[in-house]
Structure formats: C-alpha cells, structure tokens
Design a protein around this motif. Structure first.
Motif, mmCIF file in Angstrom:
data_model
loop_
_atom_site.group_PDB
_atom_site.id
_atom_site.type_symbol
_atom_site.label_atom_id
_atom_site.label_comp_id
_atom_site.label_asym_id
_atom_site.label_seq_id
_atom_site.Cartn_x
_atom_site.Cartn_y
_atom_site.Cartn_z
ATOM 1 N N GLU A 245 0.718 -1.023 -0.040
ATOM 2 C CA GLU A 245 0.007 0.088 -0.010
ATOM 3 C C GLU A 245 0.788 1.245 -0.101
ATOM 4 O OE1 GLU A 245 -3.397 2.348 2.634
ATOM 5 O OE2 GLU A 245 -2.303 0.437 3.557
ATOM 6 N N ILE A 246 0.581 2.162 -0.857
ATOM 7 C CA ILE A 246 1.412 3.410 -1.099
ATOM 8 C C ILE A 246 0.929 4.259 0.090
ATOM 9 C CG2 ILE A 246 1.986 5.642 -2.549
ATOM 10 C CD1 ILE A 246 1.533 3.540 -4.901
ATOM 11 N N ILE A 247 1.672 4.881 0.991
ATOM 12 C CA ILE A 247 1.464 5.638 2.016
ATOM 13 C C ILE A 247 1.485 7.235 1.542
ATOM 14 C CG2 ILE A 247 1.780 6.491 4.587
ATOM 15 C CD1 ILE A 247 0.856 3.704 4.230
ATOM 16 N N ASP A 248 2.895 7.394 1.099
ATOM 17 C CA ASP A 248 3.045 8.964 0.370
ATOM 18 C C ASP A 248 3.992 8.958 -0.595
ATOM 19 O OD1 ASP A 248 3.017 11.864 0.260
ATOM 20 O OD2 ASP A 248 3.731 11.882 2.048
ATOM 21 N N LEU A 249 3.763 9.845 -1.351
ATOM 22 C CA LEU A 249 4.885 10.181 -2.777
ATOM 23 C C LEU A 249 5.089 11.586 -2.602
ATOM 24 C CD1 LEU A 249 5.643 8.216 -4.891
ATOM 25 C CD2 LEU A 249 3.788 9.659 -6.400
ATOM 26 N N ASN A 250 6.416 11.688 -2.723
ATOM 27 C CA ASN A 250 7.028 13.068 -2.519
ATOM 28 C C ASN A 250 7.851 13.552 -3.788
ATOM 29 O OD1 ASN A 250 6.001 13.792 -0.075
ATOM 30 N ND2 ASN A 250 7.392 12.522 0.944
ATOM 31 N N VAL A 251 7.943 14.718 -4.292
ATOM 32 C CA VAL A 251 8.725 14.994 -5.246
ATOM 33 C C VAL A 251 9.877 15.853 -4.488
ATOM 34 C CG1 VAL A 251 9.331 16.430 -7.405
ATOM 35 C CG2 VAL A 251 7.235 15.040 -7.130
ATOM 36 N N GLN A 252 11.233 15.257 -4.570
ATOM 37 C CA GLN A 252 12.259 15.628 -3.687
ATOM 38 C C GLN A 252 13.016 16.795 -4.475
ATOM 39 O OE1 GLN A 252 14.599 12.470 -2.151
ATOM 40 N NE2 GLN A 252 13.293 11.984 -0.482
ATOM 41 N N LEU A 253 13.343 16.682 -5.652
ATOM 42 C CA LEU A 253 14.128 17.328 -6.631
ATOM 43 C C LEU A 253 13.448 17.322 -8.039
ATOM 44 C CD1 LEU A 253 16.648 19.168 -6.913
ATOM 45 C CD2 LEU A 253 17.784 17.161 -7.323
ATOM 46 N N ALA A 254 13.487 18.752 -8.313
ATOM 47 C CA ALA A 254 13.061 18.730 -9.848
ATOM 48 C C ALA A 254 13.956 20.091 -10.327
ATOM 49 C CB ALA A 254 11.686 18.972 -10.033
ATOM 50 N N ARG A 255 14.712 19.985 -11.491
ATOM 51 C CA ARG A 255 15.550 20.911 -11.919
ATOM 52 C C ARG A 255 16.143 20.589 -13.241
ATOM 53 N NH1 ARG A 255 20.791 19.314 -11.628
ATOM 54 N NH2 ARG A 255 21.351 17.527 -10.563
ATOM 55 N N PRO A 256 16.170 21.575 -14.027
ATOM 56 C CA PRO A 256 16.643 21.404 -15.332
ATOM 57 C C PRO A 256 18.269 20.890 -15.335
ATOM 58 C CG PRO A 256 16.944 23.733 -14.779
ATOM 59 C CD PRO A 256 16.241 23.055 -13.561
ATOM 60 N N PRO A 257 18.704 20.483 -16.455
ATOM 61 C CA PRO A 257 20.138 20.155 -16.281
ATOM 62 C C PRO A 257 21.009 21.286 -16.152
ATOM 63 C CG PRO A 257 19.002 19.712 -18.591
ATOM 64 C CD PRO A 257 18.104 20.248 -17.890
ATOM 65 N N GLU A 258 22.454 21.051 -16.004
ATOM 66 C CA GLU A 258 23.255 22.060 -15.635
ATOM 67 C C GLU A 258 23.571 23.091 -16.422
ATOM 68 O OE1 GLU A 258 24.292 22.391 -12.656
ATOM 69 O OE2 GLU A 258 23.478 20.767 -11.456
ATOM 70 N N GLU A 259 23.316 22.734 -17.576
ATOM 71 C CA GLU A 259 23.996 23.609 -18.814
ATOM 72 C C GLU A 259 22.862 24.975 -18.985
ATOM 73 O OE1 GLU A 259 25.596 19.646 -19.483
ATOM 74 O OE2 GLU A 259 23.780 20.519 -18.931
ATOM 75 N N VAL A 260 21.678 24.436 -18.346
ATOM 76 C CA VAL A 260 20.726 25.740 -18.558
ATOM 77 C C VAL A 260 20.292 26.245 -17.214
ATOM 78 C CG1 VAL A 260 20.037 25.079 -20.875
ATOM 79 C CG2 VAL A 260 18.801 24.084 -18.911
ATOM 80 N N LYS A 261 20.778 25.836 -16.220
ATOM 81 C CA LYS A 261 20.387 26.159 -14.797
ATOM 82 C C LYS A 261 20.209 27.405 -14.610
ATOM 83 C CE LYS A 261 20.920 24.737 -9.921
ATOM 84 N NZ LYS A 261 20.884 26.122 -9.459
ATOM 85 N N ASP A 262 21.473 28.262 -15.156
ATOM 86 C CA ASP A 262 21.488 29.660 -14.537
ATOM 87 C C ASP A 262 20.288 30.520 -15.348
ATOM 88 O OD1 ASP A 262 23.785 29.371 -13.296
ATOM 89 O OD2 ASP A 262 25.091 29.778 -15.005
ATOM 90 N N ALA A 263 20.052 30.187 -16.844
ATOM 91 C CA ALA A 263 18.925 31.008 -17.368
ATOM 92 C C ALA A 263 17.630 30.548 -16.798
ATOM 93 C CB ALA A 263 19.003 30.479 -18.907
ATOM 94 N N PHE A 264 17.534 29.211 -16.325
ATOM 95 C CA PHE A 264 16.386 28.764 -15.799
ATOM 96 C C PHE A 264 15.975 29.509 -14.324
ATOM 97 C CE2 PHE A 264 13.390 26.082 -13.460
ATOM 98 C CZ PHE A 264 12.330 25.797 -14.181
ATOM 99 N N ASP A 265 16.989 29.556 -13.731
ATOM 100 C CA ASP A 265 16.839 30.357 -12.502
ATOM 101 C C ASP A 265 16.379 31.657 -12.545
ATOM 102 O OD1 ASP A 265 18.029 28.114 -11.026
ATOM 103 O OD2 ASP A 265 20.039 28.741 -10.896
ATOM 104 N N ASP A 266 16.953 32.470 -13.754
ATOM 105 C CA ASP A 266 16.456 33.791 -13.793
ATOM 106 C C ASP A 266 15.028 33.921 -14.449
ATOM 107 O OD1 ASP A 266 18.891 34.984 -13.562
ATOM 108 O OD2 ASP A 266 19.587 34.770 -15.606
ATOM 109 N N ALA A 267 14.593 32.883 -15.014
ATOM 110 C CA ALA A 267 13.345 32.708 -15.122
ATOM 111 C C ALA A 267 12.300 32.535 -14.155
ATOM 112 C CB ALA A 267 12.815 31.686 -16.518
ATOM 113 N N ILE A 268 12.885 31.454 -13.289
ATOM 114 C CA ILE A 268 12.207 31.256 -12.192
ATOM 115 C C ILE A 268 12.154 32.583 -11.124
ATOM 116 C CG2 ILE A 268 12.236 30.170 -9.953
ATOM 117 C CD1 ILE A 268 11.413 28.379 -12.078
#
Length: 387
Positions: free
Chosen positions: A212-235
């Motif tokens: 029986e599934i008790i809980d489900l958690n998304v611990q991390l969701a991020r883009p690849p390192e190559e576009v991380k800076d641009a995505f941080d600006d968008a965020i």
C-alpha cells in the motif's frame, strides 16, 4: 589396512560374530541384544535372561519415542512479534494469517513466515526525463509504502519492491511526459505528485503485490546544469510576478472596503436627504392644512398675519433699511453695512440709491406702502398666492 589381507590367517572383520566372507551391515538383533545387555546390567543388577532383555527393549523404545515426541512438540513453539503477521502454510497451501503472540505449530506440517506489516519503508527513484515541450528535466521522487497483505507480498510476485520501483519509474515518466517543463519545475509539482500517485496505484493494482502506497514526494526537480542559470532567472521573474500579483490583491482588498464604505455613506446621506425633504413637505402640507380652516374663518386677518411673518423673515436676513416716504414715491435707502463697517461696497453689492433719482426708483415693499401696492398684494393672497 584391508579387512582380509592376501594370504593372511586371521580375518580383520570388525564384526567378530560374522564370517569373514560377509561384508554386509551388522545384524540388528545383535545390536539390540548388546544394548539390552548394557541396559540390563544397569537396571537389572547384571542378571541374564530372555524375559529381562525383552522388557528392557520395550522400555528403551518407549523412552526414545517419548523423547522424540517432546522434541517435536517443543520445536513447534514460535512467537509472532507485535508489528508482524504470520503467514501459515499447511503442506504448502495457505491456511491463515497468524496474529501476534506465542503460538504452536506442528513441525513438518505447518510453516509460518512472519512479515512486518506496520513499518513504513521508503524507496527513491530519479532520472532525466523528457517533458511535453521536449525539454529535459531531472526529477528525484521518493515513495513510502507498507505491507498490507503478507501472503500476497510473499507469494504473488517474486520481488515486490523491484516491481514497485519499476512501476513508479514508469508512472513518473508518463506524467512528466504529459506536462510542460515550467509546470513540472514550478507551480505544477503538486499536480505531478498527485497524477503520479494515481498512475502508480493503477499500475501495481493488477499485480496484487500486497503493498500500500502511504505517500509520494517530489524531492528534486531541476533542469540540466547547462541551462540552470537561465532557468534560475526565469524562476526569479515568475516569483516577482507572483509577488506583484499578491501585492495588487492586497491593495485591492484594502481599497475595496473603503470604496464600499464611501458608497454606503453616500447612499445613507441620499436616503437621509430624501427623508428630510419628504418630512419637510409633509410638515408644510400639515401646516397648510392647519392654517386653511383659520384662513377660511377670517381671511383678512390670516392673510395679513402671513404677510407680516413673511416680510419679517425676509427683512430679518437683510443688512439694508428701506424707508417709504409718505409724501412722495421716492424710496430712501440706508446702507447700514457701510455705516457700520466703513468699507466700500463691491461691484456686486448693494448700491446707494439716491433719493431724487428717478432711474433708481423702486416699488415700495415695506409696511405703509402705497394703496396700489397694498391692493396688489391683497389680490395675490385672494388668488391663493399666485400672480
């Protein structure tokens, strides 16, 4: 050294009572006889006889059976801990679930396997996944589960945890593939979590894993390192947008009640003004209804009294004095405002009327006016106040 050496005279057979050519097992009767002799020497004082040997053999066999039964009985005792359930198999077929506590089972007939059904276990999964808008994101998710059916958990599938892991990875990739990158990484995490939970439950249900599934958690969701800076600006831009929206909503919540209060106050003032006018009109009508009988009884007296009251009210608010000269038609004007203040009259103020000026003559409006003017006022009252 061999039992029979070539050319030897004495056999080396360990069984002394047998012929040298017999290589078979020892005689059971002889072994039991030797055992009975030993037991008889202990229990019967070393006496020899056929009856005593038979009784000793019976006694020894019964004792061995009793010991074997006791050992078999004690070997069936087992304990199921408080957080566990036992799965009992009888000749390999499921019999029942055993509750926590001390129990007994017939050895070699029943088999009991305890399974922990209260502890919550955790299983992580992660990987790079393709979104709906053809972007790559890295997601780490953790699922918490526990065992609800120990029999299905043990015997329906070979490895329930591995089955759950593969099902979770498949469900997560399916959900991510049907969502955009912005939705997965920003505001849609809760939606991704709920959809993955629903999809995972539908996948593992036919397998009957007993989990029986008790809980489900998304611990991390991020883009690849190559576009991380641009995505941080968008965020950061999206966060600023949300902050501005929240500030605007707060300002609207602050201004709207004030506007509603002003509207309510204006409506109340309008209603008060309306009621005042209605009441004034009703008061005038009531006063007119009270004066009407008096006027009908004595019209001249009532007419003159109303005229005098009206003139008194008009002249009481004026700072000028008009003098009606009986000897002529000239009207004299005394500028009391100039006399009291000594200030010059303004262009819009009251001007001084020369007594002998024909162009500035006015009709007398005071008491003691000419007969013609009195007659005109009398006719006006007789006609109900209309000219």
């Amino acid at each position: 050294m061999a039992w029979h050496e070539p050319g030897g005279k004495k056999p080396n057979d360990p069984w002394k009572g047998k012929q040298s050519g017999n290589q078979g097992p020892p005689d059971l009767d002889e072994v039991l006889s030797n055992l009975s002799k030993k037991l008889g020497g202990k229990f019967g004082g070393g006496r020899r006889g056929g009856g005593n040997d038979s009784e000793v053999m019976k006694f020894g066999g019964g004792l061995a059976v009793i010991i074997a039964v006791l050992v078999w009985g004690f070997s069936g005792l087992y304990t199921v801990r408080e957080a566990e359930l036992g799965v009992k198999l009888r000749f390999g077929e499921f019999s029942e679930n055993v509750q926590p506590g001390l129990h007994w089972k017939p050895t070699f007939i029943d088999e009991v396997t305890p399974v922990d059904v209260r502890s919550v276990s955790s299983m992580p999964t992660s990987g790079f996944m393709l979104t709906k808008d053809e972007n790559v994101v890295r997601i780490e998710m953790d699922v918490q589960y526990r065992i609800t059916d120990p029999y299905r958990y043990l015997y329906n599938v070979m490895n329930p945890e591995d089955t759950l892991l593969q099902a979770m990875d498949s469900a997560l990739r399916y959900v991510v593939g049907h969502n955009t990158m912005d939705n997965v990484l920003t505001s849609g995490r809760e939606q991704v979590r709920a959809e993955t939970w629903e999809e995972l439950a539908s996948i593992i249900e036919p397998y009957e894993t007993g989990l029986e599934i008790i809980d489900l958690n998304v611990q991390l969701a991020r883009p690849p390192e190559e576009v991380k800076d641009a995505f941080d600006d968008a965020i950061a831009a999206q966060e600023d947008e949300e902050r501005f929206v929240r500030e605007a909503e707060a300002y609207a919540r602050e201004v709207e009640p004030q506007a509603r209060g002003r509207v309510k106050r204006i409506l109340e003032d309008a209603n008060a003004y309306k009621q005042k006018k209605v009441l004034d009109a009703q008061g005038d009508v009531a006063r007119f209804n009270q004066i009407l009988p008096e006027y009908k009884a004595q019209p001249e007296v009532t007419r003159k009294r109303l005229y005098l009251e009206t003139i008194e009210q008009v002249y009481g608010n004026s700072n000028k004095v008009l003098v009606d000269v009986e000897s002529g038609n000239n009207l004299m004007y005394l500028p009391l405002d100039r006399m009291t203040k000594g200030a010059p009259q303004s262009a819009t103020g009251n001007s001084f009327i020369e007594p002998n000026s024909r162009s500035n003559q006015r009709a007398p409006v005071g008491v003691g006016s000419s007969p013609n003017s009195s007659r005109e006022r009398t006719d006006r009252f007789n006609n109900g106040g209309r000219n």
